[in-house]
Design an enzyme around this catalytic site. Structure first.
Site, PDB file in Angstrom:
ATOM      1  N   HIS A  74       0.827  -1.218   0.000  1.00 11.78           N
ATOM      2  CA  HIS A  74       0.000   0.000   0.000  1.00 11.78           C
ATOM      3  C   HIS A  74       0.860   1.266   0.000  1.00 11.78           C
ATOM      4  O   HIS A  74       0.387   2.334  -0.380  1.00 11.78           O
ATOM      5  CB  HIS A  74      -1.015  -0.005   1.159  1.00 11.78           C
ATOM      6  CG  HIS A  74      -0.495   0.453   2.476  1.00 11.78           C
ATOM      7  ND1 HIS A  74      -0.094  -0.410   3.479  1.00 11.78           N
ATOM      8  CD2 HIS A  74      -0.294   1.698   2.980  1.00 11.78           C
ATOM      9  CE1 HIS A  74       0.306   0.291   4.515  1.00 11.78           C
ATOM     10  NE2 HIS A  74       0.203   1.562   4.247  1.00 11.78           N
ATOM     11  N   ASP A 120      -0.226  -7.485   1.746  1.00 13.25           N
ATOM     12  CA  ASP A 120       0.291  -6.107   1.690  1.00 13.25           C
ATOM     13  C   ASP A 120       1.824  -6.127   1.754  1.00 13.25           C
ATOM     14  O   ASP A 120       2.428  -5.805   2.769  1.00 13.25           O
ATOM     15  CB  ASP A 120      -0.307  -5.309   2.857  1.00 13.25           C
ATOM     16  CG  ASP A 120       0.021  -3.823   2.782  1.00 13.25           C
ATOM     17  OD1 ASP A 120       0.495  -3.373   1.729  1.00 13.25           O
ATOM     18  OD2 ASP A 120      -0.202  -3.129   3.799  1.00 13.25           O
ATOM     19  N   GLN A 209       0.506   5.947  11.360  1.00 13.69           N
ATOM     20  CA  GLN A 209       0.684   6.535  10.026  1.00 13.69           C
ATOM     21  C   GLN A 209       2.153   6.942   9.812  1.00 13.69           C
ATOM     22  O   GLN A 209       2.724   7.626  10.666  1.00 13.69           O
ATOM     23  CB  GLN A 209      -0.197   7.769   9.878  1.00 13.69           C
ATOM     24  CG  GLN A 209      -1.535   7.512   9.228  1.00 13.69           C
ATOM     25  CD  GLN A 209      -2.303   6.347   9.828  1.00 13.69           C
ATOM     26  OE1 GLN A 209      -2.284   5.271   9.271  1.00 13.69           O
ATOM     27  NE2 GLN A 209      -2.954   6.533  10.955  1.00 13.69           N
ATOM     28  N   GLY A 210       2.738   6.536   8.726  1.00 10.99           N
ATOM     29  CA  GLY A 210       4.131   6.889   8.438  1.00 10.99           C
ATOM     30  C   GLY A 210       5.104   5.776   8.817  1.00 10.99           C
ATOM     31  O   GLY A 210       6.244   5.758   8.380  1.00 10.99           O
ATOM     32  N   ASP A 211       4.646   4.840   9.669  1.00 13.83           N
ATOM     33  CA  ASP A 211       5.488   3.686  10.025  1.00 13.83           C
ATOM     34  C   ASP A 211       5.285   2.551   9.025  1.00 13.83           C
ATOM     35  O   ASP A 211       6.059   1.590   9.004  1.00 13.83           O
ATOM     36  CB  ASP A 211       5.129   3.155  11.418  1.00 13.83           C
ATOM     37  CG  ASP A 211       5.502   4.118  12.528  1.00 13.83           C
ATOM     38  OD1 ASP A 211       6.592   4.710  12.441  1.00 13.83           O
ATOM     39  OD2 ASP A 211       4.708   4.279  13.472  1.00 13.83           O
ATOM     40  N   SER A 212       4.240   2.635   8.238  1.00 18.07           N
ATOM     41  CA  SER A 212       3.910   1.584   7.279  1.00 18.07           C
ATOM     42  C   SER A 212       5.111   1.157   6.457  1.00 18.07           C
ATOM     43  O   SER A 212       5.961   1.967   6.110  1.00 18.07           O
ATOM     44  CB  SER A 212       2.852   2.084   6.288  1.00 18.07           C
ATOM     45  OG  SER A 212       1.580   1.908   6.823  1.00 18.07           O
TER      46      SER A 212
HETATM   47  N1  ARG Z   1      -1.390   2.385   7.153  1.00 18.72           N
HETATM   48  C1  ARG Z   1      -0.527   3.161   7.958  1.00 18.72           C
HETATM   49  C2  ARG Z   1       0.523   3.835   7.093  1.00 18.72           C
HETATM   50  O1  ARG Z   1       0.329   3.921   5.906  1.00 18.72           O
HETATM   51  C3  ARG Z   1       0.103   2.369   9.047  1.00 18.72           C
HETATM   52  C4  ARG Z   1      -0.898   2.017  10.038  1.00 18.72           C
HETATM   53  C5  ARG Z   1      -0.424   1.183  11.129  1.00 18.72           C
HETATM   54  N2  ARG Z   1      -1.464   1.321  12.067  1.00 18.72           N
HETATM   55  C6  ARG Z   1      -1.503   0.728  13.235  1.00 18.72           C
HETATM   56  N3  ARG Z   1      -2.461   1.008  14.030  1.00 18.72           N
HETATM   57  N4  ARG Z   1      -0.576  -0.116  13.574  1.00 18.72           N
HETATM   58  O2  ARG Z   1       1.490   4.423   7.558  1.00 18.72           O
END
Ligand code: ARG
Length: 343
Positions: A74, A120, A209-212
């Site tokens: 993603h 993913d 967000q941003g750790d993905s």
């Molecule tokens: N989708 C998020 C990203 O693009 C990462 C989300 C991780 N979320 C969580 N609750 N662990 O950075």
């Protein structure tokens, strides 16, 4: 609060005064030690190059070979390889220049589904192999329930997902069973066998967000192995929800199609078919030579590559920072490759 630390790499030891970070980040985590995760890379927009890395970074990734980065599908969906950049050896996104590579090829997992978030996972082939230590991949399908999952990244430090870290943060979360995770998510999301969940029932610590795309590690028989990729979650660090990671072991065959990640080859530095003390001596010498070459070619000549911390000043701080990274490489090599295979 300030701490006095002595940093040593090979023959060079330097005392340093560091500020101790007590405040929680990632969400509910702590500041990481610079150079301690040499496989962790920032995935960023290549353009505009003048923009600071802090504004271009949008995901994490893990080096699983010197020219292959594992990240979340993603993260790189709908982007062209030319628009991407991978940066290694970064601790502070606002200060460090790191080692940059363009992306030659992007391979999305063919079963990735943006609605279900199944599979993913994606691979980025680098144009320039990076001088960093790859993380070995967990290739056995173990349940892992109850084990700690170690996560790190430059993602949001608050639950709302909009306060981004400048410096690398890390934390640990317990892995829960997929059944527990499915109960928590109910009808919201289908937790497939390709996913792995971790966190506390009461919330508080999580990726965000941003750790993905960033790596999630487990320790098995004293070795740290890549078991997960930060994927998604309902908010961040919320009670009754868990962070969801791509279960990397399920994709061993996909990874082997493209990547040759043989830990033995990396441990057997002198290529004599045995992993022993002679390899450690050679590895230490190679790192020492690399450090010396950097001192000669970059630092003493006051070239751009001497400005490791990116403050436009070439001084003792750059020597210190470079030394820290070299020490990180050495520590990682001995623990990840050499030690477990010693004869
Ligand atoms: N989708 C998020 C990203 O693009 C990462 C989300 C991780 N979320 C969580 N609750 N662990 O950075």
């Amino acid at each position: 609060m300030r701490n006095l630390l002595t940093l040593c790499f090979a023959a060079l030891c330097l005392p340093v005064l560091t500020a101790a970070h007590a405040e929680p980040r990632i969400v509910g985590g702590r500041s990481a030690t610079p150079g301690s995760m040499p496989w962790l890379v920032a995935v960023a927009d290549a353009k505009p190059p003048a923009k600071p890395l802090y504004d271009r970074q949008f995901c994490g990734g893990a080096l699983i070979a010197d020219n292959w980065v594992l990240t979340a599908a993603h993260c790189v969906e709908g982007t062209r390889p030319e628009s991407l950049q991978v940066v290694a050896q970064i601790y502070d996104l606002t200060k460090d220049s790191g080692q940059v590579s363009a992306v030659r090829r992007k391979i999305m997992h063919p079963n990735y589904n943006r609605f279900s978030m199944n599979a993913d996972i994606a691979l980025l082939e680098l144009a320039t192999p990076l001088d960093a230590i790859p993380i070995p991949v967990l290739q056995q399908n173990l349940a892992l329930t109850g084990q700690w999952l170690s996560i790190a990244g430059w993602g949001s430090i608050d639950k709302a997902g909009n306060n981004y870290a400048e410096q690398l943060r890390e934390t640990e979360v317990p892995i829960v069973s997929n059944a527990t995770c499915q109960r928590a998510y109910g009808r919201l999301d289908k937790i497939t066998g390709n996913m792995l969940c971790a966190g506390f029932k009461e919330g508080g610590r999580d990726s965000c967000q941003g750790d993905s795309g960033g790596p999630a590690l487990v320790e098995i028989n004293g070795r740290w192995l890549l078991a997960g990729v930060v994927s998604f979650g309902e908010g961040c660090a919320r009670a009754n929800y868990y962070g969801i990671y791509t279960r990397v072991s399920r994709f061993a065959a996909f990874l082997h199609e493209y990547v040759d990640f043989d830990g033995n080859r990396l441990a057997d530095v002198n290529q004599d078919g045995r992993v022993n003390a002679a390899d450690a001596i050679d590895k230490n010498q190679a790192l020492q030579d690399e450090f010396d070459a950097w001192l000669e070619d970059c630092w003493k000549t006051r070239s751009d590559c001497g400005d490791v911390d990116g403050d436009k000043n070439i001084d003792w701080r750059d020597v210190l920072r470079r030394n820290q990274y070299m020490d990180g490489l050495w520590q990682a090599w001995t623990t990840e490759y050499w030690q477990p295979l010693r004869d």
